[in-house]
Scaffold this motif. Sequence first.
Motif, PDB file in Angstrom:
ATOM      1  N   VAL A 202      -3.052  12.404  39.017  1.00 28.99           N
ATOM      2  CA  VAL A 202      -1.757  13.098  39.076  1.00 28.99           C
ATOM      3  C   VAL A 202      -0.694  12.101  39.524  1.00 28.99           C
ATOM      4  CG1 VAL A 202      -0.435  14.982  40.099  1.00 28.99           C
ATOM      5  CG2 VAL A 202      -2.881  15.275  39.671  1.00 28.99           C
ATOM      6  N   VAL A 203       0.427  12.093  38.821  1.00 30.17           N
ATOM      7  CA  VAL A 203       1.593  11.306  39.221  1.00 30.17           C
ATOM      8  C   VAL A 203       2.720  12.290  39.530  1.00 30.17           C
ATOM      9  CG1 VAL A 203       3.375   9.705  38.437  1.00 30.17           C
ATOM     10  CG2 VAL A 203       0.976   9.244  37.931  1.00 30.17           C
ATOM     11  N   ALA A 204       3.305  12.168  40.717  1.00 35.34           N
ATOM     12  CA  ALA A 204       4.398  13.059  41.140  1.00 35.34           C
ATOM     13  C   ALA A 204       5.624  12.221  41.450  1.00 35.34           C
ATOM     14  CB  ALA A 204       3.985  13.863  42.375  1.00 35.34           C
ATOM     15  N   MET A 205       6.779  12.689  40.973  1.00 36.06           N
ATOM     16  CA  MET A 205       8.033  11.972  41.195  1.00 36.06           C
ATOM     17  C   MET A 205       9.153  12.972  41.482  1.00 36.06           C
ATOM     18  SD  MET A 205      10.058   9.294  38.681  1.00 36.06           S
ATOM     19  CE  MET A 205      10.819  10.562  37.637  1.00 36.06           C
ATOM     20  N   SER A 206       9.995  12.637  42.453  1.00 29.48           N
ATOM     21  CA  SER A 206      11.137  13.500  42.765  1.00 29.48           C
ATOM     22  C   SER A 206      12.318  13.171  41.859  1.00 29.48           C
ATOM     23  CB  SER A 206      11.543  13.350  44.230  1.00 29.48           C
ATOM     24  OG  SER A 206      12.045  12.044  44.480  1.00 29.48           O
ATOM     25  N   TYR A 207      13.181  14.149  41.681  1.00 30.79           N
ATOM     26  CA  TYR A 207      14.437  13.931  40.970  1.00 30.79           C
ATOM     27  C   TYR A 207      15.475  14.881  41.547  1.00 30.79           C
ATOM     28  CZ  TYR A 207      13.936  18.285  38.289  1.00 30.79           C
ATOM     29  OH  TYR A 207      13.836  19.605  37.931  1.00 30.79           O
ATOM     30  N   GLN A 208      16.734  14.605  41.289  1.00 28.69           N
ATOM     31  CA  GLN A 208      17.808  15.402  41.875  1.00 28.69           C
ATOM     32  C   GLN A 208      17.982  16.721  41.134  1.00 28.69           C
ATOM     33  OE1 GLN A 208      21.381  13.470  43.337  1.00 28.69           O
ATOM     34  NE2 GLN A 208      22.621  14.919  42.175  1.00 28.69           N
ATOM     35  N   ALA A 209      17.854  17.815  41.862  1.00 31.91           N
ATOM     36  CA  ALA A 209      18.029  19.134  41.263  1.00 31.91           C
ATOM     37  C   ALA A 209      19.435  19.274  40.709  1.00 31.91           C
ATOM     38  CB  ALA A 209      17.759  20.231  42.299  1.00 31.91           C
ATOM     39  N   ARG A 210      19.527  19.922  39.573  1.00 33.60           N
ATOM     40  CA  ARG A 210      20.799  20.073  38.875  1.00 33.60           C
ATOM     41  C   ARG A 210      21.852  20.739  39.730  1.00 33.60           C
ATOM     42  NH1 ARG A 210      22.724  24.283  35.448  1.00 33.60           N
ATOM     43  NH2 ARG A 210      20.917  25.416  36.209  1.00 33.60           N
ATOM     44  N   ALA A 211      21.464  21.666  40.586  1.00 33.80           N
ATOM     45  CA  ALA A 211      22.432  22.427  41.376  1.00 33.80           C
ATOM     46  C   ALA A 211      22.952  21.676  42.590  1.00 33.80           C
ATOM     47  CB  ALA A 211      21.816  23.747  41.838  1.00 33.80           C
ATOM     48  N   THR A 212      22.418  20.472  42.859  1.00 33.84           N
ATOM     49  CA  THR A 212      22.813  19.767  44.081  1.00 33.84           C
ATOM     50  C   THR A 212      24.317  19.553  44.143  1.00 33.84           C
ATOM     51  OG1 THR A 212      20.682  18.652  44.258  1.00 33.84           O
ATOM     52  CG2 THR A 212      22.517  17.646  45.421  1.00 33.84           C
ATOM     53  N   GLY A 213      24.929  19.206  43.018  1.00 33.49           N
ATOM     54  CA  GLY A 213      26.364  18.957  43.006  1.00 33.49           C
ATOM     55  C   GLY A 213      27.189  20.197  43.311  1.00 33.49           C
ATOM     56  N   TYR A 214      26.579  21.363  43.194  1.00 32.13           N
ATOM     57  CA  TYR A 214      27.280  22.618  43.446  1.00 32.13           C
ATOM     58  C   TYR A 214      26.895  23.228  44.792  1.00 32.13           C
ATOM     59  CZ  TYR A 214      27.925  22.451  38.379  1.00 32.13           C
ATOM     60  OH  TYR A 214      28.236  22.072  37.104  1.00 32.13           O
ATOM     61  N   PHE A 215      26.132  22.471  45.589  1.00 30.64           N
ATOM     62  CA  PHE A 215      25.434  23.090  46.711  1.00 30.64           C
ATOM     63  C   PHE A 215      26.324  23.187  47.932  1.00 30.64           C
ATOM     64  CE2 PHE A 215      21.866  23.427  49.764  1.00 30.64           C
ATOM     65  CZ  PHE A 215      21.328  24.569  49.229  1.00 30.64           C
ATOM     66  N   HIS A 216      27.049  24.287  48.046  1.00 30.30           N
ATOM     67  CA  HIS A 216      28.074  24.417  49.082  1.00 30.30           C
ATOM     68  C   HIS A 216      27.528  24.566  50.488  1.00 30.30           C
ATOM     69  CE1 HIS A 216      30.815  24.706  45.826  1.00 30.30           C
ATOM     70  NE2 HIS A 216      30.273  25.807  45.379  1.00 30.30           N
ATOM     71  N   VAL A 217      26.267  24.987  50.646  1.00 31.30           N
ATOM     72  CA  VAL A 217      25.765  25.172  52.009  1.00 31.30           C
ATOM     73  C   VAL A 217      25.743  23.851  52.759  1.00 31.30           C
ATOM     74  CG1 VAL A 217      23.313  24.825  51.507  1.00 31.30           C
ATOM     75  CG2 VAL A 217      23.987  26.345  53.359  1.00 31.30           C
ATOM     76  N   LEU A 218      25.681  22.729  52.032  1.00 30.30           N
ATOM     77  CA  LEU A 218      25.704  21.420  52.674  1.00 30.30           C
ATOM     78  C   LEU A 218      27.113  20.875  52.829  1.00 30.30           C
ATOM     79  CD1 LEU A 218      22.724  19.668  50.881  1.00 30.30           C
ATOM     80  CD2 LEU A 218      22.724  20.918  53.033  1.00 30.30           C
ATOM     81  N   THR A 219      28.054  21.373  52.036  1.00 31.67           N
ATOM     82  CA  THR A 219      29.378  20.757  51.989  1.00 31.67           C
ATOM     83  C   THR A 219      30.461  21.606  52.621  1.00 31.67           C
ATOM     84  OG1 THR A 219      29.872  21.748  49.841  1.00 31.67           O
ATOM     85  CG2 THR A 219      28.782  19.618  49.818  1.00 31.67           C
TER      86      THR A 219
END
Length: 305
Positions: A202-219
């Motif tokens: 098994v090979v596992a890799m992370s990537y940036q979720a599409r919604a991150t740019g819209y993620f207001h709870v962090l911003t």
Amino acid sequence: MIRLTVDDASLSTVRLTFSPLWEIIGSLGILARYRGAAPSPYTDWARRVRDRLPADLVRMLVEPLRRPDPRPFPAGFVPIPDPARNTLAAELDHIREASVGDPEAERLVPLLEEYWDRAIAPHWNSVRASLEEEILFRGRTLAVEGAEPMLTELGGRVAWARPVLTAPYHRDLDVTLSRSKLLLVPTVFAGGIRLFLEERGVVAMSYQARATGYFHVLTAREHTPQAEDRLALLLGKGRAQVVRALDAPRTTTAVAEALGMAKSTVSQHLAVLNDTGIVWKQRLGGRVFYQLDQSGLALLRQLGL
């Protein structure tokens, strides 16, 4: 740079899942990478977390990630994500069982639990909802169009040019997948470090979720009555409430339940907001999801929201 050469048998095994532990590691990477102000959408989150993190957590969890070849955890400590272990408690229990008698694991697990409580837990419900919507969105493309169109659309500097998948990484890595399973792990906290693991076919890799740019709870900034009033004056009170509810993809029903409004009223508001370009909509299976578009995000930033 990671270069994965993927054969047809491995392409047919592509799956997606999320991992609370990988979100922890990604967030630690952001704190380690940016000693000053972190970039959007992590700026306010990083500032608040730094203010509340004890020095020992910074020393033991953040500082190791600032090394040229970051290895904050012992080999084999971080497991491949498993959909059956989609809570932090389940992931840490798995680590405990796999590391019985290992003093380093016994030292790290309580630190990760404390860090989670301080940095991630206050946002986890929204983070999880965002990740679930991401997997639903990508999963539909995977099921209907196949793995290659889904890989092509990942973005975030992840590129697919058959048969090679490339992604930025802190060192060069060439891996050939032959009859292996490829597991893609969307993360909200993807701005600091990319995670990549190989284990038993098994090979596992992370990537940036599409919604991150819209993620207001962090911003989100502190909301002032004046800013709230300006949005209501501009859009009307009900429509302004709908805009505020779209911090992650949501259906008409979900927005109505969250706001205590009639579904028909929310539907009317969403139709107007979609027509004006403030929100976009995406049909996934039998459901339609709405989320703020770039113009909607720009509007909130202009108003200080």
